[in-house]
Design a protein around this motif. Structure first.
Motif, mmCIF file in Angstrom:
data_model
loop_
_atom_site.group_PDB
_atom_site.id
_atom_site.type_symbol
_atom_site.label_atom_id
_atom_site.label_comp_id
_atom_site.label_asym_id
_atom_site.label_seq_id
_atom_site.Cartn_x
_atom_site.Cartn_y
_atom_site.Cartn_z
ATOM 1 N N GLN A 70 0.833 -1.201 0.000
ATOM 2 C CA GLN A 70 0.000 0.000 0.000
ATOM 3 C C GLN A 70 0.872 1.258 0.000
ATOM 4 O O GLN A 70 0.577 2.238 -0.682
ATOM 5 N N ARG A 71 1.968 1.218 0.730
ATOM 6 C CA ARG A 71 2.867 2.370 0.771
ATOM 7 C C ARG A 71 3.534 2.615 -0.588
ATOM 8 O O ARG A 71 3.724 3.766 -0.985
ATOM 9 N N ILE A 72 3.860 1.540 -1.292
ATOM 10 C CA ILE A 72 4.442 1.697 -2.629
ATOM 11 C C ILE A 72 3.419 2.326 -3.576
ATOM 12 O O ILE A 72 3.759 3.188 -4.400
ATOM 13 N N SER A 73 2.155 1.929 -3.466
ATOM 14 C CA SER A 73 1.106 2.519 -4.300
ATOM 15 C C SER A 73 0.982 4.023 -4.048
ATOM 16 O O SER A 73 0.801 4.812 -4.980
ATOM 17 N N ILE A 74 1.077 4.406 -2.797
ATOM 18 C CA ILE A 74 0.999 5.830 -2.448
ATOM 19 C C ILE A 74 2.206 6.575 -3.021
ATOM 20 O O ILE A 74 2.079 7.650 -3.615
#
Length: 522
Positions: free
Chosen positions: A425-429
């Motif tokens: 999820q952090r990579i998507s952000i």
């Protein structure tokens, strides 16, 4: 009933679970909490016999009613596990989009459990599935039964997964983030359902979550994990009222609440004094459904009706509502991913971006994290030569974004499958923010994150908004996260925006009964 004794699990040379010992009695709900990457899900998958072949049990054993299911140094007995999986022990997975077969209708997939472990007729199986769908809050059970996974909202897919897990009333339910994608009203229904099954059937539940409020409400005991270890274990009251470890205290303090609001001098801006970044006027959004062949008719289904709003520079506009109410349909229409619309969508910014709800299905599994972070920069340079960057500059930007979203340089060469759900999820952000968009749609951007990283990401997004004057449509089912993040808030129900106003005003003086219900249950 369940004993996990001195369990250690390694991927290659890296141990991700280290000497974990837990026991679970009949009728007990044991919560496992901790940050993303702490080993919670690997422990659960090892218990269920579902951990990947690249994982090795380096120590310990797992017992079910004194029967040894797994033991370090011995091969996995797949025949033994098949006799337990589904009938005696079942699992609710964290990401339903990747757990459901995209080529089969949802009803058939849930029926499969009954076909493998029962003698019901076809009609009896369908009746049982429909009853279970209704019990987990899927009101339009017949439509869900006949739908493919991509035709359901994220929350509806999650509820279908829960229906699959509970339909045979197994003695053990392993719930890995079972309410991640659910709004507060359905979340409460699901928790009541799981708690009710637990009480009626006297079954046990291993409840894995990053939501400490949920763990506090449902669990009898709670284990706190950090870096693969269980650092604290006790009753829910002991863990939340009298935590013994500094790490546990930090987790408890990081839980979002209405007492903690991120604010800055621009929060009270008069939104009418600036030109909007986005204008939406009389927008209705449709989907085509039905039609099982090239020659059968399709019908239009309206997902959003008559939406009117604007988003201003530097503003966070929150969008809240139940799963399936039209939040994601609205956001996809705004970004041009669904063109079956009526009304107007007017953009006054360049390169609008989106953070998707399900990071695993939106990240290319064949590429490294470094490649994925650089892709928006390559795309921007291809569209506009003035934005082209050298390879070295793009790599430096990717490393910098890794640091800004709370991850180390060692993740640059890894692939999405090697990351936890929260890390993905952090990579998507980071992927959405790296090209410096003027407008961002964040669809549940912190739903898969543990509370400490959740707080970091929310602070990061607010800081970037100030630095870049970035406008954001912030979609969430967590009313406390919206309160903490957003300047204004919109409430959506059944495809319509029923209330809009400044966050404090809506929270203190809600006009609509539905808004009052959301605030009460959140």
């Amino acid at each position: 009933m369940i004993r996990i004794e001195n369990l250690s699990v390694a991927f290659g040379r890296t141990e991700v679970v280290k000497h974990v010992s837990l026991d679970l009695r009949d009728g007990e709900i044991l919560g496992v909490v901790g940050e993303s990457g702490s080993g919670k899900s690997v422990t659960a998958l090892t218990l269920m016999g579902l951990v990947s072949d690249s994982a090795r049990m380096t120590s310990g054993r797992i017992l079910f009613d004194d029967v040894v299911l797994r033991e370090a140094g011995k091969p996995l007995d797949r025949a033994l596990y098949r006799s337990y999986q589904g009938a005696k022990m079942s699992m609710v997975f964290q990401e339903p989009q990747t757990s459901l077969n995209p080529t089969q209708r949802v009803g058939r997939q849930v029926e499969e459990v009954l076909r493998l472990h029962g003698t019901l007729t076809k009609e009896e199986r369908k009746k049982k599935v429909l009853e279970t769908f209704l019990a987990v809050g899927l009101k339009d059970a017949e439509r869900v039964y006949a739908s493919y996974p991509h035709q359901l909202s994220g929350g509806m897919r999650q509820r279908a997964m829960i229906a699959m897990a509970v339909i045979l009333h197994p003695r053990l339910i392993v719930a890995d983030e079972p309410t991640t994608a659910l709004d507060v009203t359905i979340q409460n229904q699901i928790m009541a359902l799981l708690r009710g099954i637990n009480q009626k059937q006297n079954n046990a539940m291993l409840f894995i979550t990053h939501d400490l409020n949920l763990a506090r409400r449902i669990c009898h005991r709670v284990a706190v994990m950090k870096d693969g270890h269980v650092v604290e274990l006790g009753t829910a009251e002991e863990i939340f009222e009298r935590p013994g470890e500094e790490y546990t205290r930090r987790l408890v303090e990081a839980v979002p609440s209405r007492m903690k609001r991120i604010s800055d001098a621009e929060s009270d801006r008069k939104t009418g004094s600036e030109s909007p970044v986005l204008e939406v006027r009389g927008l209705s959004v449709y989907y085509q459904e039905g039609g099982n062949s090239l020659f059968s008719a399709q019908r239009k289904r309206r997902a959003v009706e008559g939406a009117d709003f604007a988003v201003y520079p530097g503003e966070s506009l929150g969008l809240v509502g139940e799963s399936g109410c039209g939040k994601t349909s609205l956001s996809k229409a705004i970004l041009g991913m669904n063109r079956r619309i009526e009304g107007e969508i007017i953009h006054h910014s360049v390169r609008p971006q989106m953070v998707f709800q399900d990071p695993y299905s939106s990240l290319n599994p064949a590429k490294t994290i470094g490649w994925l972070l650089q892709e928006p920069l390559r795309a921007a340079g291809a569209l506009d030569r003035s934005l082209a960057m050298t390879k070295g500059d793009m790599e430096a930007a990717a490393y910098d974004m890794l640091r800004r979203v709370g991850m180390g340089e060692e993740y640059f060469h890894r692939r999405p499958s090697e990351l936890s759900g929260g890390q993905r999820q952090r990579i998507s952000i980071g992927q959405a923010l790296i090209s410096g968009p003027g407008f961002l749609i964040a669809d549940e951007p912190v739903s898969a994150l543990d509370v400490t990283i959740q707080a970091q990401i929310m602070e990061l997004m607010r800081r970037l908004q100030r630095e870049m004057n970035l406008a954001c449509l912030f979609i969430s089912h967590d009313i406390n996260v919206v309160y903490k993040m957003c300047d204004r808030i919109m409430i959506m129900k059944d495809g319509r925006i029923i209330e809009i106003g400044k966050t404090e005003e809506v929270f203190e003086n809600p006009r609509e009964e539905y808004t009052k219900l959301l605030l009460k249950e959140g």
